[in-house]
Write an enzyme that holds these catalytic residues in place. Structure first.
Site, PDB file in Angstrom:
ATOM      1  CE  LYS A   1       8.701  -1.389   2.400  1.00  0.00           C
ATOM      2  NZ  LYS A   1       8.691   0.006   3.062  1.00  0.00           N
TER       3      LYS A   1
ATOM      4  CE1 TYR B   1       7.486  -4.264   4.281  1.00  0.00           C
ATOM      5  CE2 TYR B   1       9.002  -5.397   3.000  1.00  0.00           C
ATOM      6  CZ  TYR B   1       8.979  -4.335   3.828  1.00  0.00           C
ATOM      7  OH  TYR B   1       9.993  -3.679   4.359  1.00  0.00           O
TER       8      TYR B   1
END
Ligand code: NAD
Length: 260
Positions: free
Chosen positions: A159, A155
Protein backbone atom coordinates in the site's frame (compact mmCIF):
# COMPACT_ATOMS: atom_id res chain seq x y z
CA UNK A 1 -26.81 15.35 -17.41
CA UNK A 2 -25.26 12.99 -14.83
CA UNK A 3 -21.63 13.43 -13.72
CA UNK A 4 -20.31 10.36 -15.57
CA UNK A 5 -22.61 10.23 -18.63
CA UNK A 6 -20.77 8.52 -21.50
CA UNK A 7 -17.77 7.58 -19.33
CA UNK A 8 -16.43 4.05 -19.05
CA UNK A 9 -14.97 3.04 -15.66
CA UNK A 10 -13.03 -0.18 -15.18
CA UNK A 11 -13.10 -1.28 -11.54
CA UNK A 12 -10.99 -4.25 -10.51
CA UNK A 13 -12.12 -6.50 -7.67
CA UNK A 14 -15.62 -5.13 -8.28
CA UNK A 15 -17.54 -8.34 -7.56
CA UNK A 16 -17.40 -7.68 -3.80
CA UNK A 17 -17.05 -5.08 -1.08
CA UNK A 18 -15.60 -1.65 -1.86
CA UNK A 19 -15.11 -2.30 -5.60
CA UNK A 20 -18.73 -3.32 -6.03
CA UNK A 21 -19.89 -0.18 -4.22
CA UNK A 22 -17.71 1.99 -6.47
CA UNK A 23 -19.06 0.33 -9.62
CA UNK A 24 -22.64 0.86 -8.40
CA UNK A 25 -21.91 4.51 -7.66
CA UNK A 26 -20.46 5.11 -11.16
CA UNK A 27 -23.50 3.47 -12.73
CA UNK A 28 -25.89 5.54 -10.60
CA UNK A 29 -24.17 8.67 -11.93
CA UNK A 30 -24.52 7.71 -15.59
CA UNK A 31 -21.26 5.85 -16.20
CA UNK A 32 -20.74 2.41 -17.73
CA UNK A 33 -19.14 0.28 -15.01
CA UNK A 34 -16.94 -2.61 -16.09
CA UNK A 35 -16.80 -5.19 -13.31
CA UNK A 36 -13.39 -6.90 -13.50
CA UNK A 37 -12.82 -9.73 -11.05
CA UNK A 38 -11.12 -13.05 -10.56
CA UNK A 39 -14.51 -14.46 -9.70
CA UNK A 40 -16.33 -14.62 -13.07
CA UNK A 41 -19.73 -15.70 -11.71
CA UNK A 42 -19.77 -12.99 -9.06
CA UNK A 43 -18.63 -10.37 -11.62
CA UNK A 44 -21.44 -11.33 -14.00
CA UNK A 45 -23.99 -11.34 -11.18
CA UNK A 46 -22.86 -7.85 -10.10
CA UNK A 47 -23.16 -6.51 -13.66
CA UNK A 48 -26.63 -8.06 -13.98
CA UNK A 49 -27.74 -6.47 -10.69
CA UNK A 50 -26.54 -3.02 -11.83
CA UNK A 51 -28.29 -3.39 -15.19
CA UNK A 52 -31.47 -4.56 -13.45
CA UNK A 53 -31.36 -1.41 -11.30
CA UNK A 54 -31.31 0.72 -14.44
CA UNK A 55 -27.56 1.33 -14.68
CA UNK A 56 -25.06 0.27 -17.34
CA UNK A 57 -22.51 -2.41 -16.50
CA UNK A 58 -20.66 -5.32 -18.03
CA UNK A 59 -18.34 -7.98 -16.62
CA UNK A 60 -14.87 -9.18 -17.50
CA UNK A 61 -13.12 -12.10 -15.83
CA UNK A 62 -9.59 -11.00 -15.03
CA UNK A 63 -6.81 -12.05 -12.69
CA UNK A 64 -5.00 -8.73 -12.27
CA UNK A 65 -1.68 -10.55 -11.77
CA UNK A 66 -1.88 -12.19 -15.21
CA UNK A 67 -0.38 -10.00 -17.97
CA UNK A 68 -2.29 -11.68 -20.81
CA UNK A 69 -5.64 -11.63 -19.01
CA UNK A 70 -5.25 -7.94 -18.16
CA UNK A 71 -4.14 -6.91 -21.66
CA UNK A 72 -6.82 -9.03 -23.37
CA UNK A 73 -9.49 -7.91 -20.91
CA UNK A 74 -8.79 -4.22 -21.47
CA UNK A 75 -8.70 -4.69 -25.26
CA UNK A 76 -12.08 -6.48 -25.07
CA UNK A 77 -13.56 -3.61 -23.05
CA UNK A 78 -12.34 -1.00 -25.53
CA UNK A 79 -13.56 -3.09 -28.46
CA UNK A 80 -17.00 -3.11 -26.82
CA UNK A 81 -17.21 0.45 -25.48
CA UNK A 82 -14.80 2.38 -27.71
CA UNK A 83 -12.99 4.00 -24.78
CA UNK A 84 -11.76 3.78 -21.22
CA UNK A 85 -11.99 6.90 -19.06
CA UNK A 86 -11.44 5.73 -15.50
CA UNK A 87 -9.45 2.92 -13.91
CA UNK A 88 -10.03 2.06 -10.27
CA UNK A 89 -7.28 -0.36 -9.29
CA UNK A 90 -8.98 -1.91 -6.30
CA UNK A 91 -8.55 -5.72 -6.29
CA UNK A 92 -6.83 -6.84 -3.12
CA UNK A 93 -6.49 -9.49 -0.47
CA UNK A 94 -5.09 -9.64 3.04
CA UNK A 95 -2.85 -12.14 4.81
CA UNK A 96 -2.27 -11.46 8.51
CA UNK A 97 0.66 -12.89 10.49
CA UNK A 98 3.97 -11.83 12.04
CA UNK A 99 6.83 -11.08 9.61
CA UNK A 100 8.85 -14.15 10.58
CA UNK A 101 5.93 -16.47 9.78
CA UNK A 102 5.34 -15.27 6.21
CA UNK A 103 6.42 -17.68 3.50
CA UNK A 104 8.07 -16.18 0.43
CA UNK A 105 5.12 -17.46 -1.60
CA UNK A 106 2.65 -15.52 0.59
CA UNK A 107 4.79 -12.38 0.39
CA UNK A 108 4.97 -12.62 -3.40
CA UNK A 109 1.24 -13.29 -3.71
CA UNK A 110 0.44 -10.13 -1.76
CA UNK A 111 2.81 -7.97 -3.80
CA UNK A 112 1.62 -9.53 -7.05
CA UNK A 113 -2.05 -8.74 -6.45
CA UNK A 114 -1.56 -5.26 -5.04
CA UNK A 115 1.44 -4.01 -7.03
CA UNK A 116 1.76 -6.12 -10.20
CA UNK A 117 -2.02 -5.83 -10.57
CA UNK A 118 -1.88 -2.04 -10.27
CA UNK A 119 1.00 -1.83 -12.76
CA UNK A 120 -0.53 -4.17 -15.35
CA UNK A 121 -3.98 -2.55 -15.32
CA UNK A 122 -2.42 0.93 -15.39
CA UNK A 123 -0.23 0.07 -18.37
CA UNK A 124 -3.09 -1.48 -20.33
CA UNK A 125 -5.41 1.48 -19.68
CA UNK A 126 -2.79 4.18 -20.28
CA UNK A 127 -2.32 2.98 -23.87
CA UNK A 128 -5.93 4.02 -24.55
CA UNK A 129 -6.05 7.03 -22.22
CA UNK A 130 -2.96 8.53 -23.86
CA UNK A 131 -4.51 8.05 -27.31
CA UNK A 132 -7.73 9.70 -26.05
CA UNK A 133 -5.75 12.41 -24.27
CA UNK A 134 -7.82 12.01 -21.12
CA UNK A 135 -8.23 9.69 -18.17
CA UNK A 136 -8.30 9.25 -14.41
CA UNK A 137 -6.64 6.50 -12.42
CA UNK A 138 -7.50 5.91 -8.79
CA UNK A 139 -5.59 3.38 -6.70
CA UNK A 140 -7.18 1.79 -3.66
CA UNK A 141 -4.63 2.53 -1.01
CA UNK A 142 -5.34 2.34 2.71
CA UNK A 143 -4.47 4.07 5.94
CA UNK A 144 -1.72 1.46 5.57
CA UNK A 145 -0.35 3.60 2.71
CA UNK A 146 0.61 6.04 5.52
CA UNK A 147 0.88 3.98 8.71
CA UNK A 148 1.99 0.50 9.72
CA UNK A 149 0.18 -2.08 11.82
CA UNK A 150 1.49 -5.27 13.31
CA UNK A 151 0.93 -8.50 11.33
CA UNK A 152 0.53 -6.77 7.94
CA UNK A 153 4.05 -6.45 6.52
CA UNK A 154 3.36 -7.22 2.84
CA UNK A 155 0.07 -5.28 2.85
CA UNK A 156 1.69 -2.18 4.37
CA UNK A 157 4.62 -2.50 1.96
CA UNK A 158 2.33 -2.81 -1.06
CA UNK A 159 0.00 0.00 0.00
CA UNK A 160 2.97 2.33 0.51
CA UNK A 161 4.26 1.24 -2.90
CA UNK A 162 1.05 2.35 -4.62
CA UNK A 163 1.81 5.92 -3.54
CA UNK A 164 5.02 5.84 -5.55
CA UNK A 165 3.36 4.37 -8.62
CA UNK A 166 0.55 6.93 -8.47
CA UNK A 167 2.89 9.92 -8.16
CA UNK A 168 4.95 8.71 -11.12
CA UNK A 169 1.84 8.17 -13.26
CA UNK A 170 0.68 11.68 -12.26
CA UNK A 171 3.95 13.15 -13.61
CA UNK A 172 4.05 11.09 -16.80
CA UNK A 173 0.30 11.35 -17.46
CA UNK A 174 -0.07 15.12 -17.10
CA UNK A 175 0.89 15.84 -20.72
CA UNK A 176 -1.93 13.53 -21.80
CA UNK A 177 -4.53 14.97 -19.40
CA UNK A 178 -4.39 11.76 -17.34
CA UNK A 179 -4.60 12.15 -13.56
CA UNK A 180 -3.61 9.69 -10.85
CA UNK A 181 -4.58 9.66 -7.19
CA UNK A 182 -4.90 7.32 -4.21
CA UNK A 183 -7.87 6.85 -1.87
CA UNK A 184 -6.86 5.58 1.56
CA UNK A 185 -9.71 4.07 3.61
CA UNK A 186 -9.72 3.08 7.24
CA UNK A 187 -11.48 -0.16 8.19
CA UNK A 188 -14.59 -0.96 6.14
CA UNK A 189 -16.69 -4.02 7.05
CA UNK A 190 -16.28 -6.00 3.83
CA UNK A 191 -15.58 -9.75 3.51
CA UNK A 192 -11.84 -8.89 3.60
CA UNK A 193 -12.20 -7.35 7.07
CA UNK A 194 -14.77 -9.82 8.43
CA UNK A 195 -12.19 -12.56 7.82
CA UNK A 196 -9.49 -10.65 9.74
CA UNK A 197 -11.48 -10.18 12.95
CA UNK A 198 -11.31 -13.81 14.16
CA UNK A 199 -7.78 -14.22 12.74
CA UNK A 200 -6.46 -11.21 14.67
CA UNK A 201 -8.36 -12.29 17.79
CA UNK A 202 -6.57 -15.67 17.66
CA UNK A 203 -3.13 -14.19 16.91
CA UNK A 204 -3.36 -11.40 19.50
CA UNK A 205 -5.19 -13.43 22.19
CA UNK A 206 -8.16 -11.03 22.24
CA UNK A 207 -11.93 -11.37 21.84
CA UNK A 208 -13.45 -10.30 18.52
CA UNK A 209 -15.07 -7.29 20.26
CA UNK A 210 -11.64 -6.28 21.59
CA UNK A 211 -10.11 -6.53 18.11
CA UNK A 212 -12.80 -4.19 16.75
CA UNK A 213 -12.67 -1.70 19.63
CA UNK A 214 -9.02 -1.80 20.70
CA UNK A 215 -7.25 -2.59 17.42
CA UNK A 216 -9.31 -1.65 14.36
CA UNK A 217 -11.15 1.45 15.61
CA UNK A 218 -8.86 2.46 18.49
CA UNK A 219 -7.45 5.58 16.82
CA UNK A 220 -10.60 6.82 15.07
CA UNK A 221 -12.27 9.98 16.37
CA UNK A 222 -15.62 8.28 16.92
CA UNK A 223 -15.09 4.48 17.08
CA UNK A 224 -16.87 4.13 13.74
CA UNK A 225 -16.18 2.01 10.67
CA UNK A 226 -15.74 3.80 7.34
CA UNK A 227 -18.44 2.72 4.88
CA UNK A 228 -18.29 1.53 1.28
CA UNK A 229 -20.33 4.62 0.34
CA UNK A 230 -17.76 6.93 2.02
CA UNK A 231 -14.98 5.37 -0.04
CA UNK A 232 -16.99 5.43 -3.29
CA UNK A 233 -17.71 9.13 -2.81
CA UNK A 234 -13.98 9.90 -2.52
CA UNK A 235 -13.17 7.82 -5.61
CA UNK A 236 -15.84 9.57 -7.67
CA UNK A 237 -14.54 12.96 -6.52
CA UNK A 238 -11.09 12.21 -7.92
CA UNK A 239 -12.56 10.58 -11.03
CA UNK A 240 -14.68 13.61 -11.85
CA UNK A 241 -12.16 16.34 -11.01
CA UNK A 242 -11.69 18.35 -14.20
CA UNK A 243 -8.06 19.57 -14.11
CA UNK A 244 -4.50 18.55 -13.27
CA UNK A 245 -4.77 20.67 -10.12
CA UNK A 246 -5.68 17.45 -8.32
CA UNK A 247 -3.19 14.81 -9.34
CA UNK A 248 -0.49 12.89 -7.49
CA UNK A 249 -2.54 13.26 -4.30
CA UNK A 250 -4.03 10.94 -1.72
CA UNK A 251 -7.18 11.24 0.37
CA UNK A 252 -7.58 9.47 3.71
CA UNK A 253 -11.17 8.41 4.51
CA UNK A 254 -10.86 6.90 7.96
CA UNK A 255 -12.86 8.69 10.69
CA UNK A 256 -9.67 10.46 11.70
CA UNK A 257 -7.59 7.31 12.27
CA UNK A 258 -4.84 8.92 10.23
CA UNK A 259 -4.60 12.70 10.08
CA UNK A 260 -2.07 13.71 7.45
P1 NAD B 1 -13.25 -7.88 -0.76
O1 NAD B 1 -12.58 -9.14 -0.35
O2 NAD B 1 -14.65 -7.62 -0.36
O3 NAD B 1 -13.18 -7.74 -2.37
C1 NAD B 1 -12.00 -7.93 -3.07
C2 NAD B 1 -12.34 -8.40 -4.47
O4 NAD B 1 -11.10 -8.53 -5.20
C3 NAD B 1 -13.03 -9.78 -4.53
O5 NAD B 1 -14.18 -9.70 -5.35
C4 NAD B 1 -11.96 -10.69 -5.14
O6 NAD B 1 -12.50 -11.74 -5.94
C5 NAD B 1 -11.16 -9.71 -5.98
N1 NAD B 1 -9.81 -10.19 -6.27
C6 NAD B 1 -8.93 -10.77 -5.41
N2 NAD B 1 -7.80 -11.12 -6.06
C7 NAD B 1 -7.97 -10.75 -7.36
C8 NAD B 1 -7.17 -10.86 -8.52
N3 NAD B 1 -5.96 -11.43 -8.49
N4 NAD B 1 -7.66 -10.38 -9.69
C9 NAD B 1 -8.90 -9.81 -9.74
N5 NAD B 1 -9.71 -9.69 -8.67
C10 NAD B 1 -9.26 -10.15 -7.50
O7 NAD B 1 -12.27 -6.71 -0.25
P2 NAD B 1 -12.48 -5.14 0.01
O8 NAD B 1 -12.44 -4.93 1.47
O9 NAD B 1 -13.62 -4.60 -0.77
O10 NAD B 1 -11.08 -4.58 -0.55
C11 NAD B 1 -10.96 -3.90 -1.78
C12 NAD B 1 -9.71 -3.04 -1.75
O11 NAD B 1 -9.82 -2.08 -0.71
C13 NAD B 1 -8.41 -3.82 -1.48
O12 NAD B 1 -7.38 -3.29 -2.28
C14 NAD B 1 -8.16 -3.53 -0.02
O13 NAD B 1 -6.79 -3.63 0.30
C15 NAD B 1 -8.66 -2.12 0.08
N6 NAD B 1 -8.96 -1.66 1.43
C16 NAD B 1 -9.91 -2.30 2.17
C17 NAD B 1 -10.18 -1.85 3.44
C18 NAD B 1 -11.22 -2.49 4.31
O14 NAD B 1 -11.25 -2.19 5.50
N7 NAD B 1 -12.07 -3.35 3.78
C19 NAD B 1 -9.49 -0.74 3.96
C20 NAD B 1 -8.52 -0.13 3.18
C21 NAD B 1 -8.28 -0.60 1.91
Amino acid sequence: MARFDGKVALVTGAASGIGRGIAEAFAREGGHAVIADLNRDAAEATARAINAAGGAASAVAMDVTDETQVDDGVEAIVARTGRIDILVSNAGIQIVKPVQEFSLAEWRKMLAIHLDGAFLTTRACLRHMYAQKSGAIIYMGSVHSKEASKLKAPYVTAKHGLMGLSKTVAKEGAAYNVRSNVVCPGFVRTPLVEKQIPEQAATLGLTEEQVIRDVMLRDTVDATFTTIEDVAEAVLYYAGFPTNALTGQSMVVSHGWHMG
